[in-house]
Design a protein around this motif. Structure first.
Motif, short mmCIF file in Angstrom:
data_model
loop_
_atom_site.label_atom_id
_atom_site.label_comp_id
_atom_site.label_asym_id
_atom_site.label_seq_id
_atom_site.Cartn_x
_atom_site.Cartn_y
_atom_site.Cartn_z
N LEU A 161 0.87 -1.32 0.08
CA LEU A 161 0.02 0.03 -0.11
C LEU A 161 0.79 1.24 -0.05
CD1 LEU A 161 -2.68 -0.81 2.65
CD2 LEU A 161 -3.05 -1.07 0.11
N ARG A 162 0.12 2.37 -0.55
CA ARG A 162 0.99 3.77 -0.33
C ARG A 162 -0.05 4.71 0.15
NH1 ARG A 162 0.31 7.02 -4.93
NH2 ARG A 162 -0.77 6.13 -6.52
N ILE A 163 0.51 5.73 0.67
CA ILE A 163 -0.43 7.00 1.37
C ILE A 163 -0.91 7.95 0.03
CG2 ILE A 163 -0.57 8.90 2.74
CD1 ILE A 163 -0.71 6.48 4.47
N ILE A 164 -2.02 8.32 -0.08
CA ILE A 164 -2.27 9.21 -1.10
C ILE A 164 -3.24 10.43 -0.33
CG2 ILE A 164 -2.65 7.64 -2.85
CD1 ILE A 164 -5.64 7.48 -2.34
N ALA A 165 -3.28 10.52 0.87
CA ALA A 165 -3.78 11.52 1.68
C ALA A 165 -3.18 11.69 3.12
CB ALA A 165 -5.51 11.43 1.63
N ASN A 166 -2.60 12.72 3.27
CA ASN A 166 -1.95 12.78 4.58
C ASN A 166 -3.01 13.42 5.64
OD1 ASN A 166 -0.41 13.38 6.90
ND2 ASN A 166 1.09 14.54 5.82
N THR A 167 -3.42 12.34 6.28
CA THR A 167 -4.45 12.74 7.42
C THR A 167 -3.74 12.28 8.89
OG1 THR A 167 -5.27 10.28 7.72
CG2 THR A 167 -6.58 11.85 6.23
N GLY A 168 -2.31 12.11 8.81
CA GLY A 168 -1.58 12.10 9.76
C GLY A 168 -1.75 10.40 10.19
N ARG A 169 -2.35 9.48 9.78
CA ARG A 169 -2.28 8.16 9.97
C ARG A 169 -1.28 7.52 9.03
NH1 ARG A 169 -8.40 6.22 11.06
NH2 ARG A 169 -9.32 7.92 11.27
N TYR A 170 -0.79 6.39 9.72
CA TYR A 170 0.39 5.54 8.79
C TYR A 170 1.47 6.29 8.02
CZ TYR A 170 -3.68 2.22 9.91
OH TYR A 170 -4.51 1.45 10.64
N ILE A 171 1.54 7.50 8.20
CA ILE A 171 2.46 8.33 7.73
C ILE A 171 3.95 7.98 8.10
CG2 ILE A 171 3.71 10.55 7.30
CD1 ILE A 171 1.11 10.11 5.81
N GLY A 172 4.18 7.53 9.34
CA GLY A 172 5.32 7.13 9.94
C GLY A 172 5.58 5.71 9.55
N GLN A 173 4.28 4.70 9.54
CA GLN A 173 4.65 3.32 8.85
C GLN A 173 5.07 3.18 7.52
OE1 GLN A 173 2.31 4.70 10.96
NE2 GLN A 173 1.83 3.21 12.73
N GLU A 174 4.58 4.24 6.82
CA GLU A 174 5.01 4.02 5.27
C GLU A 174 6.49 4.09 5.15
OE1 GLU A 174 3.37 5.69 0.93
OE2 GLU A 174 3.60 7.21 2.62
N THR A 176 -13.52 3.13 4.99
CA THR A 176 -13.11 4.45 4.52
C THR A 176 -11.97 4.81 4.39
OG1 THR A 176 -13.82 6.81 5.72
CG2 THR A 176 -12.90 5.21 7.29
N LEU A 177 -10.91 4.02 4.92
CA LEU A 177 -9.56 4.34 4.52
C LEU A 177 -9.18 3.83 3.22
CD1 LEU A 177 -7.82 3.64 8.03
CD2 LEU A 177 -8.80 5.51 7.12
N THR A 178 -10.02 2.76 2.64
CA THR A 178 -9.49 2.20 1.24
C THR A 178 -10.30 2.27 0.19
OG1 THR A 178 -10.59 0.09 1.84
CG2 THR A 178 -8.36 0.31 2.79
N ALA A 179 -11.41 2.93 0.24
CA ALA A 179 -12.28 3.10 -0.78
C ALA A 179 -12.98 4.50 -0.66
CB ALA A 179 -13.32 1.94 -0.96
N ASN A 180 -13.59 4.88 -2.04
CA ASN A 180 -14.17 6.28 -1.77
C ASN A 180 -15.80 5.93 -2.38
OD1 ASN A 180 -13.73 5.54 -4.43
ND2 ASN A 180 -13.03 7.29 -5.25
N VAL A 181 -16.30 4.74 -1.97
CA VAL A 181 -17.81 4.50 -2.21
C VAL A 181 -18.63 5.31 -1.48
CG1 VAL A 181 -17.39 2.15 -3.13
CG2 VAL A 181 -17.69 2.40 -0.77
N PHE A 182 -18.30 6.07 -0.67
CA PHE A 182 -19.31 6.87 0.00
C PHE A 182 -18.59 8.19 0.15
CE2 PHE A 182 -20.04 2.72 2.19
CZ PHE A 182 -21.60 2.66 2.25
N SER A 183 -19.25 9.27 0.15
CA SER A 183 -18.78 10.60 -0.43
C SER A 183 -17.92 11.09 0.81
CB SER A 183 -20.06 11.70 -0.51
OG SER A 183 -20.84 11.57 0.51
N SER A 184 -18.30 10.86 2.12
CA SER A 184 -17.46 11.26 3.31
C SER A 184 -16.38 10.35 3.80
CB SER A 184 -18.35 11.26 4.32
OG SER A 184 -18.92 9.93 4.80
N ALA A 185 -15.94 9.43 2.74
CA ALA A 185 -15.07 8.51 3.09
C ALA A 185 -13.66 9.21 3.17
CB ALA A 185 -14.72 7.58 1.95
N GLN A 186 -12.55 8.94 3.83
CA GLN A 186 -11.24 9.53 3.80
C GLN A 186 -10.31 9.20 2.88
OE1 GLN A 186 -9.50 9.31 7.78
NE2 GLN A 186 -11.34 9.49 8.81
N PHE A 187 -10.35 7.90 2.32
CA PHE A 187 -9.67 7.14 1.28
C PHE A 187 -8.24 7.82 1.20
CE2 PHE A 187 -9.40 6.87 -3.72
CZ PHE A 187 -8.82 5.34 -3.69
N ILE A 188 -7.46 7.18 2.11
CA ILE A 188 -6.05 7.55 2.47
C ILE A 188 -4.96 6.57 1.82
CG2 ILE A 188 -6.98 8.81 4.50
CD1 ILE A 188 -5.01 6.74 6.15
#
Length: 476
Positions: free
Chosen positions: A75-88, A297-309
């Motif tokens: 996986l790779r990060i596509i949106a910086n929400t502060g989550r998993y940035i360090g893990q990447e 919410t983290l892996t898909a954008n099927v709902f408009s309010s998803a974070q999709f990161i």
């Protein structure tokens, strides 16, 4: 059963986790310390609370599915929400934190310490004990994978794992300070719990509602996985075969999802390949859990309010062969601000509504891959290829070369595991348990097996509180 055990357990009973066929007991407001664990119903409610530890967002609800994929190369990060940035980038101390498993372990310890003291149907009590043993083993196994090396794979002789507690912690007087046990001791405990659980649990058909609770076959499957990590390869192959027989899986792949229904199986509840699946219902979530923390919410954008990161790495996508139906678990889509082409995961679409979906923890495909790897390690290349082909046939792929052996065969097994379990949390652990360098996507630096970042740091508050608790090398 002593009243102080009932009192300490009451909080867990009152906050019990739902599971579709666990008994509904007394209304929460009517439970008292005297009634909470006075009968089998009370213990079943506490068992439901322990199941809740698996679905938590700090466990299989998110962390154990996402972190092992992004800490490696899937996986790779596509949106910086502060989550998993360090893990990447495998930053110092950016790892998985599972110390909270001890709360769920304590619930299982309370069950195992007290259920024999109450009256009730012996078969039902045995099932509850078997489920508690499985869950305790699962939670310890996850701790052992994160905080220690596998037996025989130690770096510089470091064999510290985690603290073993098999008796209830009922209050401050029981919360004694202990040193970490060795990885051998922890694995022995896990294997003992699962071996005992197998003899106590009923069977259930895969892909049915019966697998929302732990069954004999699920315990066999988990024990096969544990044996593989423990380099007990003959035992792993044998236990995988036993679990396959329990679930009616054929050596030719009969019983696996087919190319026609593989992708849709992840939006079917239960998943037709599930051997153990955690059911999540809307009452199990707060109003913001789905949009904030769900896999959907983290892996898909099927709902408009998803974070999709997060999205699939280019390296993962390049690993799929032409015709591999597993490639269809990724759909090209868009994400504002993301660089390059992005893909949503079709494994986590929240098709129960509003980000809601179950968590398949063990699937039938894993048994074939466990046995393929175990057979390879025991010089049965033909048997290993047969298991790979049983899986590949059901993924739309031709058989592997009939002469495939040695490193090429092992690499094929690792590739099949990578593709089969993408976004299901196996990748980091598959590399680590084999003593391999952790490969990364893009320009991120790989992590050598000898690097201290292979192991997670212990919680600092625990290390400071307990002078017997020594942190992992590199974090002192």
């Amino acid at each position: 059963m002593k009243n102080y055990i009932k009192i300490i357990a009451l909080g867990s009973v009152l906050s019990l986790a739902s599971c579709s066929d666990l008994l509904e007991t007394e209304p929460r407001q009517s439970l008292t310390p005297e009634s909470a664990l006075s009968d089998v119903d009370g213990y079943e409610s506490l068992l439901a609370a322990s199941y809740g530890g698996a679905r938590a967002f700090g466990a299989y609800g998110q962390t154990l599915m996402i972190a092992p994929e992004i800490m490696a190369d899937n996986l790779r990060i596509i949106a910086n929400t502060g989550r998993y940035i360090g893990q990447e980038v495998n930053a110092d101390r950016a790892h998985m934190s599972l110390w909270g498993n001890y709360s769920s372990i304590n619930e299982t310890n309370i069950i195992l310490a007290g259920i024999d003291d109450v009256e009730g149907d012996a078969t039902r009590k045995n099932r509850i004990k078997g489920e508690a043993l499985f869950l305790r083993a699962l939670y310890y196994f996850d701790l052992a994978k994160v905080y220690g090396y596998e037996p025989g794979k130690e770096v510089d002789g470091w064999n510290n794992s985690v603290i073993i507690r098999t008796e209830p912690t009922l209050g401050f007087s029981d919360a004694d300070f202990r040193a970490r046990s060795t990885n051998r001791q922890v694995y022995d405990q896990i294997e003992s719990d699962l071996s005992t659980a197998i003899g106590l649990l009923p069977s259930a058909a895969k892909g049915t509602a019966g697998i929302y609770r732990v069954t004999k076959g699920a315990a066999e499957a988990l024990l096969a996985r544990v044996y593989l990590y423990d380099s007990k390869f003959s035992e792993a192959a044998s236990m995988a075969t036993q679990a396959m027989a329990t679930f009616g899986l054929g050596n030719d792949g009969t019983g696996l999802a087919t190319p026609a229904n593989y992708v849709s199986s992840f939006s079917t509840y239960p998943n037709p390949e599930s051997l153990f699946e955690v059911e999540i219902r809307s009452v199990d979530w707060s109003t913001v859990d789905g949009v904030n923390n769900s896999m959907c919410t983290l892996t898909a954008n099927v709902f408009s309010s998803a974070q999709f990161i997060v999205t699939a790495s280019n390296e993962l996508l390049a690993a799929y062969e032409t015709g591999d139906v597993r490639r269809n678990t990724w759909t090209e889509t868009t994400r504002s601000g993301a660089s390059g082409t992005v893909y949503r995961s079709n494994k986590w679409l929240g098709t129960k509504g509003d980000f809601l979906e179950n968590l398949p923890i063990i699937r039938a495909a894993e048994l074939y891959l466990i046995r393929a790897e175990a057979r390879f390690r025991t010089s049965d290349a033909a048997g290993s290829r047969s298991d790979l082909n049983a899986l590949r046939t059901n993924r739309g792929l031709p058989a592997v070369d009939g002469g495939l052996s040695g490193d090429a065969l092992f690499n094929q097994i690792m590739t099949e595991r990578r593709l089969e379990f993408a976004v299901e949390g196996h990748r980091w652990f598959d590399l680590k348990r084999n003593g391999l360098t952790i490969t990364k996507h893009g320009d991120n630096e790989p992590v050598p097996y000898s690097d201290y970042r292979l192991l997670a740091p212990l919680p600092q508050d625990q290390v400071q509180l307990n002078e017997l608790l020594v942190d992992n090398p590199g974090y002192n």
